[in-house]
Design an enzyme around this catalytic site. Sequence first.
Site, PDB file in Angstrom:
ATOM      1  N   GLY A  62      12.410  60.045  70.512  1.00  0.00           N
ATOM      2  CA  GLY A  62      12.615  59.094  71.620  1.00  0.00           C
ATOM      3  C   GLY A  62      14.048  58.660  71.847  1.00  0.00           C
ATOM      4  O   GLY A  62      14.458  58.409  72.980  1.00  0.00           O
ATOM      5  N   ASP A 119      14.779  54.111  70.536  1.00  0.00           N
ATOM      6  CA  ASP A 119      14.520  53.957  71.964  1.00  0.00           C
ATOM      7  C   ASP A 119      13.923  52.594  72.299  1.00  0.00           C
ATOM      8  O   ASP A 119      14.374  51.919  73.211  1.00  0.00           O
ATOM      9  CB  ASP A 119      13.610  55.092  72.481  1.00  0.00           C
ATOM     10  N   LYS A 176      10.241  45.252  73.785  1.00  0.00           N
ATOM     11  CA  LYS A 176       9.032  44.622  74.343  1.00  0.00           C
ATOM     12  C   LYS A 176       8.668  43.481  73.399  1.00  0.00           C
ATOM     13  O   LYS A 176       7.798  43.615  72.552  1.00  0.00           O
ATOM     14  CB  LYS A 176       7.881  45.631  74.395  1.00  0.00           C
ATOM     15  N   ASP A 183       8.536  59.175  75.947  1.00  0.00           N
ATOM     16  CA  ASP A 183       7.538  60.139  76.393  1.00  0.00           C
ATOM     17  C   ASP A 183       6.145  59.541  76.512  1.00  0.00           C
ATOM     18  O   ASP A 183       5.848  58.480  75.975  1.00  0.00           O
ATOM     19  CB  ASP A 183       7.438  61.281  75.370  1.00  0.00           C
ATOM     20  N   PHE A 233       3.505  50.295  79.238  1.00  0.00           N
ATOM     21  CA  PHE A 233       3.866  51.575  78.626  1.00  0.00           C
ATOM     22  C   PHE A 233       4.844  52.299  79.543  1.00  0.00           C
ATOM     23  O   PHE A 233       4.537  52.580  80.694  1.00  0.00           O
ATOM     24  CB  PHE A 233       2.628  52.426  78.347  1.00  0.00           C
ATOM     25  N   VAL A 234       6.024  52.586  79.027  1.00  0.00           N
ATOM     26  CA  VAL A 234       7.081  53.163  79.864  1.00  0.00           C
ATOM     27  C   VAL A 234       7.466  54.568  79.411  1.00  0.00           C
ATOM     28  O   VAL A 234       7.287  54.920  78.243  1.00  0.00           O
ATOM     29  CB  VAL A 234       8.339  52.256  79.877  1.00  0.00           C
ATOM     30  N   ASP A 256       8.608  47.926  69.813  1.00  0.00           N
ATOM     31  CA  ASP A 256       7.308  47.547  70.362  1.00  0.00           C
ATOM     32  C   ASP A 256       6.651  46.611  69.339  1.00  0.00           C
ATOM     33  O   ASP A 256       7.000  45.440  69.254  1.00  0.00           O
ATOM     34  CB  ASP A 256       6.525  48.835  70.622  1.00  0.00           C
ATOM     35  N   ARG A 316      10.327  62.887  79.128  1.00  0.00           N
ATOM     36  CA  ARG A 316      11.559  62.472  78.442  1.00  0.00           C
ATOM     37  C   ARG A 316      12.782  62.762  79.308  1.00  0.00           C
ATOM     38  O   ARG A 316      13.839  62.174  79.130  1.00  0.00           O
ATOM     39  CB  ARG A 316      11.707  63.219  77.109  1.00  0.00           C
TER      40      ARG A 316
HETATM   41  P1  IMP Z   1       6.509  50.293  67.193  1.00  0.00           P
HETATM   42  O1  IMP Z   1       6.428  50.839  65.796  1.00  0.00           O
HETATM   43  O2  IMP Z   1       5.181  49.787  67.681  1.00  0.00           O
HETATM   44  O3  IMP Z   1       7.624  49.271  67.391  1.00  0.00           O
HETATM   45  O4  IMP Z   1       6.781  51.518  68.154  1.00  0.00           O
HETATM   46  C1  IMP Z   1       8.002  52.072  68.262  1.00  0.00           C
HETATM   47  C2  IMP Z   1       7.906  53.519  68.696  1.00  0.00           C
HETATM   48  O5  IMP Z   1       6.748  53.772  69.509  1.00  0.00           O
HETATM   49  C3  IMP Z   1       9.113  53.837  69.527  1.00  0.00           C
HETATM   50  O6  IMP Z   1      10.146  54.392  68.752  1.00  0.00           O
HETATM   51  C4  IMP Z   1       8.566  54.786  70.563  1.00  0.00           C
HETATM   52  O7  IMP Z   1       8.722  56.114  70.101  1.00  0.00           O
HETATM   53  C5  IMP Z   1       7.094  54.455  70.683  1.00  0.00           C
HETATM   54  N1  IMP Z   1       6.820  53.581  71.852  1.00  0.00           N
HETATM   55  C6  IMP Z   1       6.554  52.256  71.861  1.00  0.00           C
HETATM   56  N2  IMP Z   1       6.358  51.793  73.097  1.00  0.00           N
HETATM   57  C7  IMP Z   1       6.519  52.861  73.918  1.00  0.00           C
HETATM   58  C8  IMP Z   1       6.446  53.019  75.346  1.00  0.00           C
HETATM   59  O8  IMP Z   1       6.234  52.092  76.137  1.00  0.00           O
HETATM   60  N3  IMP Z   1       6.653  54.277  75.800  1.00  0.00           N
HETATM   61  C9  IMP Z   1       6.920  55.336  74.988  1.00  0.00           C
HETATM   62  N4  IMP Z   1       7.008  55.233  73.655  1.00  0.00           N
HETATM   63  C10 IMP Z   1       6.800  54.004  73.122  1.00  0.00           C
HETATM   64 MG    MG Z   2       8.289  58.040  70.356  1.00  0.00          MG
END
Ligand code: IMP
Ligand code: MG
Length: 192
Positions: A51, A107, A138, A166, A159-160, A110, A172
Amino acid sequence: MKTLSPSYRTGDLEKILVSEESISNRVEELAGELSAIYENRDVTVVSILSGALVFTADLLRQLEFPTRLDCLRAESYGNTTESQSPPRITNPLKTDVEGKHVLVVDDILDSGRTLQSIVEYLKQAKPASLKTCVLLDKKERRKVAIDADFVGFEIQDAFVVGYGLDFAERYRNLPCIGILKQAFQEAAAHRV
Ligand code: IMP
Ligand code: MG
């Protein structure tokens, strides 16, 4: 049923959240902030694949201090929009970061689980310093207590895709960041 094919343009997006121009301006600002903080120090930039690939490529070329580039791969999602916990680090570092200044580039923040795992993993290598930089945040979705040191944009809970982000490995290559139309999320999920 009509089959939907993913486009390489922005037609599959419900809405553009961050334009190509805004991204470019913010990346330049972030590079300026980082260059002021690191001055002439040698920094190992750790990019989180896949990402952060596009963001890292643009950011790296504007950093005004010496860098090394290394990459980690953390797998948190399959081909869905919900994260599994905990994420697995499936590709270890190539360089030794003990005693080095490390800047993690990702990237999007979340739930925060991915960045938290990465920070814990990197701390074991005893870097001289460890900072984090994410393009998108986010905040509302956070499940663990972690914030990035540098953030490009705070965005709503959606979700973006685009600019490296991706859905099922697609989109991407879009130059901007936007919300994917629901129908394409469903179509992509069925195709994998
Ligand atoms: P986390 O572990 O929930 O913080 O997720 C982080 C990872 O999930 C990021 O590095 C992204 O690869 C993926 N991710 C989280 N939200 C999105 C989204 O809205 N679109 C695409 N990938 C996302
Ligand atoms: Mg990812």
